[in-house]
Design a protein around this motif. Structure first.
Motif, short mmCIF file in Angstrom:
data_model
loop_
_atom_site.label_atom_id
_atom_site.label_comp_id
_atom_site.label_asym_id
_atom_site.label_seq_id
_atom_site.Cartn_x
_atom_site.Cartn_y
_atom_site.Cartn_z
N TYR A 387 0.85 -1.19 0.00
CA TYR A 387 0.00 0.00 0.00
C TYR A 387 0.88 1.24 0.00
O TYR A 387 2.05 1.20 0.41
CB TYR A 387 -0.96 0.01 1.19
CG TYR A 387 -0.30 0.07 2.55
CD1 TYR A 387 -0.06 1.30 3.18
CD2 TYR A 387 0.10 -1.09 3.22
CE1 TYR A 387 0.55 1.36 4.43
CE2 TYR A 387 0.71 -1.03 4.45
CZ TYR A 387 0.93 0.20 5.06
OH TYR A 387 1.53 0.26 6.29
N ALA A 421 -7.46 1.85 -5.02
CA ALA A 421 -7.10 0.89 -3.98
C ALA A 421 -8.21 0.74 -2.96
O ALA A 421 -8.48 -0.35 -2.47
CB ALA A 421 -5.80 1.34 -3.29
N MET A 425 -5.33 -3.85 -0.44
CA MET A 425 -3.92 -3.71 -0.81
C MET A 425 -3.79 -3.99 -2.30
O MET A 425 -4.68 -4.57 -2.92
CB MET A 425 -3.06 -4.68 0.02
CG MET A 425 -3.12 -4.42 1.51
SD MET A 425 -2.03 -5.49 2.44
CE MET A 425 -0.47 -4.70 2.19
#
Length: 460
Positions: A387, A421, A425
Motif C-alpha cells: 500500500y 485501492a 492492498m
C-alpha cells in the motif's frame, strides 16, 4: 533507396551529432514545421528550406544513406552539421511537419553525386556500385578512431575535474554556481558524450543531501565511467554495449537481430524532460520462450524508450494493460532490459498473469542487476500486496518493510491509484533506482485490511 541509419535515427542520436552545445540548443528552436516551407525526402536523403532572417530561405540537405551522415546548407555557418541540418533531422525523427517525396534541387544533387563518388567514405553500397570491403572497413575504422579520440579526451578531462571536485570537498561544491556544472556538461557534449553530460547536470540535485551518500554514489558512477573507458578492450561485448549506452551512444535499431512475435502487455509509462528532450519510458511484460530474452525465460519487465525535442509530440503510446502481439528485440546488454518493437503491433486476447514481489526481493534483484551493469539507472519491479503511505511518502509491503517514494511521484497519477485501492492492498509496478520507488501502475489484489487474501483481481 532507404537506409537503416535514417530509420534508426531518433532525436537523441540527432543531437549527439551537434558540434557543440549552442548548435544543439539552436537546432531545437528550429525543429518547428512553421519555419520550414519545404520538407522533402528522397530515400535516405532529407532536404528542405528553412526560413531565416533573410528574404530567401536556406536550402538544407542531409545525406543519411550511410552511417557517416553528412549535411550541406546554404547558410554561412562553418559548423558541420549546422543548426539547420540538425533541425531538419529533429523534425524527421519526431515525424513532424508535412513531408513530400521529391528529388533534391540541382545544387544538392551535385553535392550528393560527389559524395557517391567518394566510396571510401561510404559505410554501405550506394546505388548499384559495390564498395570494396577493405576500403569500407578502413573508412569505418578511421571514423571510429576519430570518435574514440574525442571521447578519450573528454573523459580524461572529466577524470581531472572529478578529482578536483572531491579534493575541494562538499562545502566547496555547494558554493559553486550552476554555470560550472553546465560548462562541464557542454564540454562533454562536444566530446560526443551526451549521457555523461546528463549525469553531470544531475549533480546539483544531490548537493544538499545532508549525509552526502547520494552525491558520493553519483560521483562514483561518473568515475566508474572514466575507468570503464580506460579498460574497454578488456570488457565483454555485452559490457562494452552497456558502457557505450551510459556514455550516450545511440542504439542502432537496425542492427538488432529479428525477434519472434509473441504476446506482450503494457504495464504503464512515465514521461519526463531530460534537458531539451521529452523522454517516455514504457514498460512491458511478456512470457518469453526459453532461450530468448533474459536468462531463464522468466517474465521480466522490458523497457521501451521514446524521445522527442521539447515542444514536439512523442509517438502514440501503447494502451496500458491491453495485451498485444509484436516482435520485441532486446538491445545488447549484460542485463537485458531495454528493447525495441520491430514491425507492426496487433491486438491479442487474454491478459497475461502478473507476478507479485516483496521489497526485500526488489533490493536483491537490483543488487544482482548492478553486478552485471554498474551503470544501470533503474529496473522495473512488482511489489505486492502493498500500500501507498503519503506522510511520509512511502511504499509499504505486507512484510512490514517500506521504501521512500520518488520525488518525481507527481509525474504519475498517484491519486488515481489511491482511489482505486480503496480498502484493498495492491500489487504495484514501478521503477526502483536504488533510492526511491516511482509507482507506474497498480494491479488489484483482493486482500482486505486484515490481510486475508481472497484471490487475484483484474488490472486497474
Amino acid at each position: 533507396m532507404t537506409s537503416p541509419f535514417i530509420n534508426s535515427l531518433n532525436a537523441d542520436a540527432a543531437l549527439a551529432l551537434a558540434p557543440d552545445g549552442s548548435s544543439a540548443k539552436a537546432a531545437q528552436k528550429l525543429a518547428r514545421p512553421a519555419v520550414w516551407p519545404t520538407l522533402a525526402r528522397d530515400g535516405a536523403v532529407l532536404w528542405g528550406e528553412c526560413q531565416g532572417s533573410g528574404a530567401h530561405p536556406y536550402l538544407v540537405g542531409v545525406d543519411a544513406r550511410t552511417a557517416e551522415i553528412a549535411s550541406k546548407c546554404s547558410c554561412p555557418s562553418r559548423k558541420f552539421p549546422c543548426k539547420h541540418a540538425l533541425g531538419l533531422l529533429l523534425l524527421h525523427a519526431a515525424k513532424a511537419g508535412e513531408w513530400k517525396d521529391a528529388p533534391p534541387p540541382p545544387d544538392l544533387a551535385k553535392w550528393l553525386g560527389g559524395r557517391a563518388q567518394r566510396t571510401e567514405k561510404a559505410a554501405e553500397p550506394i546505388g548499384d556500385t559495390p564498395v570494396d570491403p577493405a576500403t569500407q572497413a578502413k573508412a569505418q575504422a578511421k571514423a571510429r578512431a576519430a570518435r574514440d579520440r574525442k571521447r578519450t579526451a573528454g573523459l580524461e578531462d572529466l577524470e581531472l575535474w572529478l578529482s578536483d571536485l572531491v579534493r575541494e570537498g562538499l562545502q566547496a561544491a555547494r558554493a559553486r554556481p550552476y554555470g560550472d556544472w553546465d560548462r562541464q556538461a557542454a564540454r562533454l557534449v562536444d566530446a560526443q558524450l551526451p549521457g555523461v553530460a546528463r549525469l553531470v547536470r544531475l549533480i546539483p540535485e544531490w548537493l544538499h543531501d545532508e549525509t552526502g551518500e547520494m552525491l558520493t554514489a553519483h560521483l562514483g558512477r561518473l568515475w566508474l565511467l572514466t575507468q570503464g573507458w580506460r579498460q574497454r578492450e578488456e570488457l565483454s561485448e555485452a559490457e562494452r554495449a552497456d558502457l557505450l549506452t551510459a556514455l550516450g551512444a545511440p542504439l542502432d535499431r537496425g542492427s538488432l537481430p529479428p525477434a519472434a512475435p509473441q504476446v506482450w502487455q503494457a504495464l504503464g509509462s512515465v514521461q519526463e524532460e531530460e534537458g531539451k528532450l521529452n523522454v517516455r519510458r514504457t514498460w512491458l511484460l511478456g512470457a518469453l520462450p526459453p532461450g530468448e530474452g533474459p536468462p531463464g525465460g522468466e517474465p521480466k519487465p522490458v523497457l521501451l524508450l521514446d524521445f522527442a525535442p521539447t515542444g514536439q509530440g512523442l509517438p502514440p503510446a501503447l494502451a496500458p494493460h491491453q495485451p498485444f502481439t509484436a516482435a520485441v528485440a532486446y538491445a545488447p546488454s549484460a542485463y537485458p532490459q531495454r528493447a525495441v518493437v520491430q514491425g507492426e503491433v496487433s491486438a491479442a486476447g487474454n491478459a497475461l498473469p502478473l507476478p507479485d514481489g516483496t521489497l526485500t526481493g526488489m533490493q536483491e534483484r537490483y543488487a544482482a542487476a548492478l553486478a552485471l551493469n554498474p551503470w544501470l539507472e533503474r529496473i522495473g519491479v512488482f511489489v505486492g500486496p502493498a500500500y501507498l503511505h503519503l506522510d511520509p511518502p512511502q511504499l509499504c509491503d505486507a512484510e512490514g518493510y517500506a521504501v521512500p517514494l520518488s520525488p518525481r511521484v507527481d509525474e504519475v497519477d498517484l491519486w488515481a491509484m489511491l482511489a482505486q485501492a480503496e480498502t484493498q492492498m495492491q500489487t504495484y509496478f514501478g521503477e526502483w533506482d536504488g533510492k526511491s520507488f516511482l509507482p507506474v501502475g497498480a494491479v488489484q489484489t483482493e486482500v482486505d485490511v486484515t490481510g486475508a487474501e481472497t484471490g487475484p483481481g483484474a488490472p486497474t
